[in-house]
Design a protein around this motif. Structure first.
Motif, short mmCIF file in Angstrom:
data_model
loop_
_atom_site.label_atom_id
_atom_site.label_comp_id
_atom_site.label_asym_id
_atom_site.label_seq_id
_atom_site.Cartn_x
_atom_site.Cartn_y
_atom_site.Cartn_z
N ASN A 55 15.03 -8.97 -3.25
CA ASN A 55 14.34 -9.33 -4.52
C ASN A 55 12.91 -9.90 -4.20
N ASN A 56 12.32 -9.73 -3.11
CA ASN A 56 11.06 -10.33 -2.86
C ASN A 56 9.86 -9.48 -3.88
N PRO A 57 9.36 -10.42 -4.49
CA PRO A 57 8.35 -9.93 -5.45
C PRO A 57 6.85 -9.49 -4.62
N HIS A 58 6.90 -9.89 -3.40
CA HIS A 58 5.57 -9.74 -2.84
C HIS A 58 6.11 -8.47 -1.51
N GLN A 59 7.19 -7.90 -1.92
CA GLN A 59 7.36 -6.90 -0.81
C GLN A 59 6.37 -5.83 -0.31
N HIS A 60 5.63 -5.66 -1.26
CA HIS A 60 4.55 -4.66 -1.36
C HIS A 60 3.28 -5.31 -1.22
N ASP A 61 3.27 -6.44 -1.16
CA ASP A 61 1.57 -7.00 -0.70
C ASP A 61 1.59 -7.12 0.78
N ASN A 62 1.24 -5.55 1.40
CA ASN A 62 1.01 -5.72 2.64
C ASN A 62 -0.06 -5.97 3.46
N ALA A 63 -0.03 -6.68 4.58
CA ALA A 63 -1.30 -7.46 5.21
C ALA A 63 -2.17 -6.23 5.86
N PHE A 64 -1.53 -5.22 6.39
CA PHE A 64 -2.28 -4.04 6.98
C PHE A 64 -1.23 -2.72 7.08
N ILE A 85 3.58 12.76 5.68
CA ILE A 85 2.76 11.49 6.17
C ILE A 85 3.76 10.15 5.89
N VAL A 86 3.35 9.38 7.10
CA VAL A 86 4.25 8.09 7.22
C VAL A 86 3.32 7.10 7.47
N MET A 87 3.27 6.12 6.65
CA MET A 87 2.43 4.73 6.89
C MET A 87 3.42 3.53 7.18
N LEU A 88 3.00 2.97 8.15
CA LEU A 88 3.75 1.64 8.69
C LEU A 88 3.08 0.48 8.16
N THR A 89 3.58 -0.77 7.69
CA THR A 89 2.90 -1.80 7.46
C THR A 89 3.58 -3.09 8.18
N TRP A 197 -7.32 10.09 10.91
CA TRP A 197 -7.60 11.36 11.80
C TRP A 197 -9.14 11.28 12.24
N GLY A 198 -10.07 10.68 11.49
CA GLY A 198 -11.54 10.66 11.52
C GLY A 198 -11.76 9.45 12.32
N GLY A 199 -10.79 8.69 12.95
CA GLY A 199 -11.14 7.44 13.77
C GLY A 199 -11.80 6.29 13.07
N ARG A 200 -11.36 6.27 11.69
CA ARG A 200 -12.05 5.26 10.79
C ARG A 200 -10.96 4.25 10.66
N PRO A 201 -11.17 3.02 10.48
CA PRO A 201 -10.32 1.93 10.31
C PRO A 201 -9.59 1.93 8.80
N LEU A 202 -8.41 1.67 8.73
CA LEU A 202 -7.96 1.51 7.28
C LEU A 202 -7.91 0.40 6.62
N MET A 203 -8.15 -0.57 7.38
CA MET A 203 -8.00 -1.83 6.71
C MET A 203 -9.16 -2.29 5.35
N PRO A 204 -10.16 -1.32 5.50
CA PRO A 204 -10.95 -1.42 4.25
C PRO A 204 -10.49 -1.00 2.99
N TRP A 205 -9.17 -0.32 3.19
CA TRP A 205 -8.67 0.41 1.96
C TRP A 205 -7.23 -0.38 1.67
N ILE A 206 -6.89 -1.65 2.27
CA ILE A 206 -5.67 -2.23 2.08
C ILE A 206 -5.00 -2.44 0.77
N ASP A 207 -6.37 -2.86 -0.11
CA ASP A 207 -6.01 -3.00 -1.53
C ASP A 207 -5.84 -1.77 -2.26
N GLN A 208 -6.54 -0.76 -2.01
CA GLN A 208 -6.12 0.56 -2.59
C GLN A 208 -4.62 0.86 -2.35
#
Length: 242
Positions: A55-64, A85-89, A197-208
């Motif tokens: 019941n963690n209300p912050h379960q989807h507040d992923n850090a990365f 497509i699988v994403m790990l956090t 795939w383009g070798g770009r970091p994903l962290m700039p899009w963590i909020d989205q």
């Protein structure tokens, strides 16, 4: 010699009869049938492996978050799944997938398909308008596409369990596994995967990313613009505008 032949014939008969008796069980155990939904179905024995576990209300507040090509490939290998497509956090695994005709029962309930693929018979993309043009940015679309399931509750529980078990086998430390075949969800995951795939970091899009997963799995009220409409958000385009 005759005894040996008789024994061989008897063995063949027994094996054939056994195979016939166990056909239903073999189908239920395989990844070609996600729709049997019988009591004690072997796919559903044991604890539920997908969806919320707390019941963690912050379960989807992923850090990365990061794209896993290996797990994506292993999930795609399952029958009934055209692409995954699988994403790990730091907490969870999220799976966006499209279904195909390689298995039965991928939906929990009947209903009209969300895809109209009749345009292929007429040599067009959009059967409703007769347009030969599609949206090249989308992985799944309403026309000439593999299949989406808008509501996660209409995606087969057996399919979700099978996917979750495979993910947990390959990423045993994840707390929760969340799975969707929603069209917009899959297309957003495809956009994030393009960045990786383009070798770009994903962290700039963590909020989205967190906005997308909260909307689909935690009743979030905010959702970025739909990708199925031309000229809308993509991470690369947003980065170029900054």
């Amino acid at each position: 010699m005759l005894k040996r032949m008789a024994a061989l014939l008897l063995s063949a008969f027994v094996l054939s009869a056994t195979a016939g008796c166990n056909y239903e069980q073999l189908a239920q155990n395989s990844d070609t049938d996600y729709g049997s939904r019988q009591a004690n179905d072997p796919k559903m024995l044991g604890g539920k492996s997908y969806g919320p576990m707390s019941n963690n209300p912050h379960q989807h507040d992923n850090a990365f978050f990061e794209y896993s090509s290996m797990i994506s490939r292993k999930v795609t290998d399952l029958n009934g799944i055209a692409s995954a497509i699988v994403m790990l956090t730091d907490k969870n695994a999220y799976v966006g997938l499209m279904t195909d005709w390689t298995a039965v029962g991928t939906r929990n309930s009947g209903g009209k398909s969300e895809q109209d693929n009749t345009g292929t018979n007429d040599g067009v993309y959009n059967h409703d308008t007769g347009s030969p043009y599609g949206n090249s940015r989308t992985l799944v679309s309403p026309y000439n596409s593999y299949f989406s399931v808008n509501d996660i509750n209409n995606l087969s529980d057996e399919l979700k369990q099978t996917v979750a078990l495979r993910v947990r086998e390959l990423a045993p430390t994840v707390q929760e596994v969340h799975i969707s075949a929603n069209m917009e969800f899959v297309n957003y995951f495809n956009e994030f995967a393009k960045e990786a795939w383009g070798g770009r970091p994903l962290m700039p899009w963590i909020d989205q990313f967190n906005t997308v997963v909260k909307y689909h799995f935690a009743g979030g009220k905010e959702m970025p613009k739909p990708i199925t409409q031309p000229g809308t958000y993509s991470p690369s385009e947003a980065q170029m505008d900054q």
